[in-house]
Design a protein around this motif. Structure first.
Motif, PDB file in Angstrom:
ATOM      1  N   ARG A  69       6.070 -21.989  -0.188  1.00  0.00           N
ATOM      2  CA  ARG A  69       6.400 -21.723   1.206  1.00  0.00           C
ATOM      3  C   ARG A  69       6.523 -23.031   1.963  1.00  0.00           C
ATOM      4  O   ARG A  69       5.931 -24.039   1.582  1.00  0.00           O
ATOM      5  N   VAL A  92       2.137 -21.865  -3.577  1.00  0.00           N
ATOM      6  CA  VAL A  92       1.251 -20.783  -3.153  1.00  0.00           C
ATOM      7  C   VAL A  92       0.566 -20.131  -4.349  1.00  0.00           C
ATOM      8  O   VAL A  92      -0.660 -19.999  -4.382  1.00  0.00           O
ATOM      9  N   SER A 128      -5.991 -21.766  -0.038  1.00  0.00           N
ATOM     10  CA  SER A 128      -5.844 -21.142   1.271  1.00  0.00           C
ATOM     11  C   SER A 128      -5.436 -19.673   1.200  1.00  0.00           C
ATOM     12  O   SER A 128      -5.546 -18.965   2.206  1.00  0.00           O
ATOM     13  N   VAL A 129      -4.998 -19.189   0.032  1.00  0.00           N
ATOM     14  CA  VAL A 129      -4.562 -17.797  -0.065  1.00  0.00           C
ATOM     15  C   VAL A 129      -5.398 -16.993  -1.056  1.00  0.00           C
ATOM     16  O   VAL A 129      -5.144 -15.810  -1.265  1.00  0.00           O
ATOM     17  N   GLN A 165      -6.508 -13.349  -0.568  1.00  0.00           N
ATOM     18  CA  GLN A 165      -5.625 -12.806   0.458  1.00  0.00           C
ATOM     19  C   GLN A 165      -4.280 -12.369  -0.135  1.00  0.00           C
ATOM     20  O   GLN A 165      -3.706 -11.362   0.273  1.00  0.00           O
ATOM     21  N   PHE A 166      -3.768 -13.133  -1.077  1.00  0.00           N
ATOM     22  CA  PHE A 166      -2.489 -12.852  -1.712  1.00  0.00           C
ATOM     23  C   PHE A 166      -2.717 -12.478  -3.174  1.00  0.00           C
ATOM     24  O   PHE A 166      -3.644 -12.964  -3.824  1.00  0.00           O
ATOM     25  N   MET A 206       0.912  -9.874   0.348  1.00  0.00           N
ATOM     26  CA  MET A 206       0.194 -10.680   1.327  1.00  0.00           C
ATOM     27  C   MET A 206      -0.560  -9.773   2.273  1.00  0.00           C
ATOM     28  O   MET A 206       0.046  -8.940   2.946  1.00  0.00           O
ATOM     29  N   LEU A 232      -2.692 -11.081   7.058  1.00  0.00           N
ATOM     30  CA  LEU A 232      -1.840 -12.216   7.408  1.00  0.00           C
ATOM     31  C   LEU A 232      -2.266 -12.875   8.707  1.00  0.00           C
ATOM     32  O   LEU A 232      -2.743 -12.216   9.639  1.00  0.00           O
ATOM     33  N   ASP A 251       0.311 -18.333   8.227  1.00  0.00           N
ATOM     34  CA  ASP A 251       1.088 -17.930   7.050  1.00  0.00           C
ATOM     35  C   ASP A 251       2.576 -17.875   7.355  1.00  0.00           C
ATOM     36  O   ASP A 251       3.391 -17.634   6.455  1.00  0.00           O
ATOM     37  N   TYR A 294       9.482 -18.437   2.591  1.00  0.00           N
ATOM     38  CA  TYR A 294       8.891 -18.286   1.273  1.00  0.00           C
ATOM     39  C   TYR A 294       9.984 -18.311   0.209  1.00  0.00           C
ATOM     40  O   TYR A 294      11.035 -17.665   0.353  1.00  0.00           O
TER      41      TYR A 294
END
Length: 127
Positions: free
Chosen positions: A37, A47, A62-63, A66-67, A82, A85, A89, A93
């Motif tokens: 991204r 990512v 960082s993800v 979450q992802f 995702m 959010l 973010d 992407y």
């Protein structure tokens, strides 16, 4: 060739699922597919990725949590699910495939070596 889709506008705390459809390669035998991204005014970053042969995955810090990157082999498609959010973010992407093994190093390698990226799909997280 890879084609990204599924971006859009979503409120903070919401979810979105991006798709990356692969064609014209033997990707699912040997390669790695990753999501990247680029936020406005920032450099492109890695990512997440998956090695299709082993199923090994990697998520940047960082993800994590979450992802996720589910896949549908029958449709030659990798997804980026995702959740929760945040405004940070917000980015364009991209997905990319290449040889190797999924890892942080692979993401960095692709960022440094790749010159041709697809059109990407825009994700905007805002009220």
């Amino acid at each position: 060739q890879v084609v990204e889709s599924g971006g859009g506008l979503v409120q903070p705390g919401g979810s979105l699922r991006l798709s990356c459809t692969v064609s014209g390669s033997t990707f699912f035998d040997q390669n790695v597919l990753g999501w990247f991204r680029q936020a406005p005014g920032k450099e492109r970053e890695g990512v997440s990725c998956i090695s299709y042969n082993s199923g090994r995955t990697y998520y940047t810090g960082s993800v994590q949590g979450q992802f996720t990157i589910p896949r549908d082999n029958a449709k030659n498609t990798l997804y980026l699910q995702m959740n929760s959010l945040k405004p940070e973010d917000t980015a364009m992407y991209y997905c990319a495939e290449d040889v190797g093994a999924c890892s942080a190093s692979w993401l960095q390698f692709v960022l440094g070596a790749r010159t041709n990226w697809g059109q990407g799909t825009q994700v905007t997280v805002s009220e």
